[in-house]
Design a protein around this motif. Structure first.
Motif, mmCIF file in Angstrom:
data_model
loop_
_atom_site.group_PDB
_atom_site.id
_atom_site.type_symbol
_atom_site.label_atom_id
_atom_site.label_comp_id
_atom_site.label_asym_id
_atom_site.label_seq_id
_atom_site.Cartn_x
_atom_site.Cartn_y
_atom_site.Cartn_z
ATOM 1 N N THR A 168 -1.596 10.103 11.296
ATOM 2 C CA THR A 168 -2.804 10.454 12.044
ATOM 3 C C THR A 168 -2.946 9.598 13.302
ATOM 4 O OG1 THR A 168 -3.868 11.047 9.957
ATOM 5 C CG2 THR A 168 -5.299 10.723 11.867
ATOM 6 N N CYS A 169 -2.781 8.289 13.175
ATOM 7 C CA CYS A 169 -2.911 7.390 14.324
ATOM 8 C C CYS A 169 -1.775 7.604 15.324
ATOM 9 C CB CYS A 169 -2.956 5.935 13.874
ATOM 10 S SG CYS A 169 -4.491 5.503 13.011
ATOM 11 N N GLN A 207 -5.084 2.032 6.936
ATOM 12 C CA GLN A 207 -4.763 2.921 5.823
ATOM 13 C C GLN A 207 -3.259 2.875 5.533
ATOM 14 O OE1 GLN A 207 -7.063 4.659 3.987
ATOM 15 N NE2 GLN A 207 -8.504 3.453 5.217
ATOM 16 N N PRO A 208 -2.831 3.283 4.340
ATOM 17 C CA PRO A 208 -1.395 3.305 4.038
ATOM 18 C C PRO A 208 -0.636 4.268 4.949
ATOM 19 C CG PRO A 208 -2.679 3.489 2.022
ATOM 20 C CD PRO A 208 -3.644 3.619 3.169
ATOM 21 N N ARG A 216 0.233 5.815 -0.151
ATOM 22 C CA ARG A 216 -0.747 6.891 -0.021
ATOM 23 C C ARG A 216 -1.083 7.460 -1.396
ATOM 24 N NH1 ARG A 216 -0.052 10.113 5.350
ATOM 25 N NH2 ARG A 216 -1.609 11.256 4.221
ATOM 26 N N SER A 261 0.830 -0.815 5.807
ATOM 27 C CA SER A 261 -0.536 -0.622 6.288
ATOM 28 C C SER A 261 -0.495 -0.288 7.771
ATOM 29 C CB SER A 261 -1.364 -1.892 6.108
ATOM 30 O OG SER A 261 -1.567 -2.158 4.751
ATOM 31 N N CYS A 262 -1.249 0.701 8.164
ATOM 32 C CA CYS A 262 -1.318 1.117 9.568
ATOM 33 C C CYS A 262 -1.924 -0.018 10.395
ATOM 34 C CB CYS A 262 -2.166 2.376 9.685
ATOM 35 S SG CYS A 262 -2.396 2.958 11.377
ATOM 36 N N PRO A 284 0.816 -1.219 0.000
ATOM 37 C CA PRO A 284 0.000 0.000 0.000
ATOM 38 C C PRO A 284 0.849 1.269 0.000
ATOM 39 C CG PRO A 284 -0.065 -1.061 2.144
ATOM 40 C CD PRO A 284 0.700 -1.961 1.248
ATOM 41 N N CYS A 332 -5.593 1.645 11.803
ATOM 42 C CA CYS A 332 -6.740 1.944 10.929
ATOM 43 C C CYS A 332 -6.699 1.199 9.597
ATOM 44 C CB CYS A 332 -6.833 3.441 10.678
ATOM 45 S SG CYS A 332 -5.480 4.116 9.694
ATOM 46 N N CYS A 345 0.129 5.094 10.809
ATOM 47 C CA CYS A 345 0.125 6.259 9.939
ATOM 48 C C CYS A 345 0.296 7.506 10.813
ATOM 49 C CB CYS A 345 -1.179 6.321 9.134
ATOM 50 S SG CYS A 345 -2.666 6.568 10.121
#
Length: 180
Positions: free
Chosen positions: A172-173, A154-155, A56, A148-149, A54, A152, A170
């Protein structure tokens, strides 16, 4: 004779002054974690295409050379952390051996020895943690889930992983985790 602690363990209402509570109703649901188990490391992973990892939006897919560079960095980190652990363990053995002798030692010397021991233990524990993170990152690469996070799904971002290959969250996390 029973203690208050054992009575509270046997009777949950006792710890709340006789009131019973519904813990399930008041508990918040834990966040979903998308971590990949690291067990069964002896099983060979099937060949994985770097382009399947993955990335972004707006990032180019991973190339074989980029992924090999990350693998090389992680392998070097593993060797370095293993060496640090060996050195720290030897230092700790020496500090623990030296700290047990001499009943008439100066309190300042004892304090210094304790400080050195605690600092060496912190270094050894940090090296162990980083070693496990590096091994986990290599395992994620083998499984095709690198990038991958773990929280969550997400990439994480190719640039972030090239700068810090052991990243599992990621941005954000990670920011959310650091605010807690």
């Amino acid at each position: 004779m029973t203690t208050a602690k054992s009575r509270a363990a046997a009777n949950p209402a006792a710890e709340n002054g006789g009131r019973t509570t519904n813990r399930k109703a008041s508990a918040k649901a834990a966040p979903t974690v998308h971590a990949v188990p690291v067990e069964h490391q002896d099983k060979p992973a099937k060949p994985m295409s770097p382009k399947s990892l993955p990335v972004r939006p707006g990032e180019d897919p991973w190339t074989k050379a980029e992924l090999n560079e990350v693998k090389q960095a992680l392998t070097e980190d593993i060797a370095r952390f293993q060496s640090q652990i060996e050195i720290s363990t030897a230092e700790l053995v020496g500090l623990l051996r030296d700290g047990s002798e001499g009943a008439g030692r100066d309190p300042a010397d004892v304090g210094s020895a304790n400080f050195e021991r605690d600092a060496e233990m912190s270094l050894a524990n940090n090296a162990r943690e980083m070693l496990e993170q590096s091994r986990l990152a290599l395992r994620h690469i083998e499984l095709g889930t690198y990038g991958s996070c773990d929280n969550c799904g997400q990439p994480i971002g190719k640039g972030r992983l090239q700068a810090f290959p052991r990243a599992t969250l990621c941005v954000t996390c990670k920011q959310r985790e650091e605010r807690r």
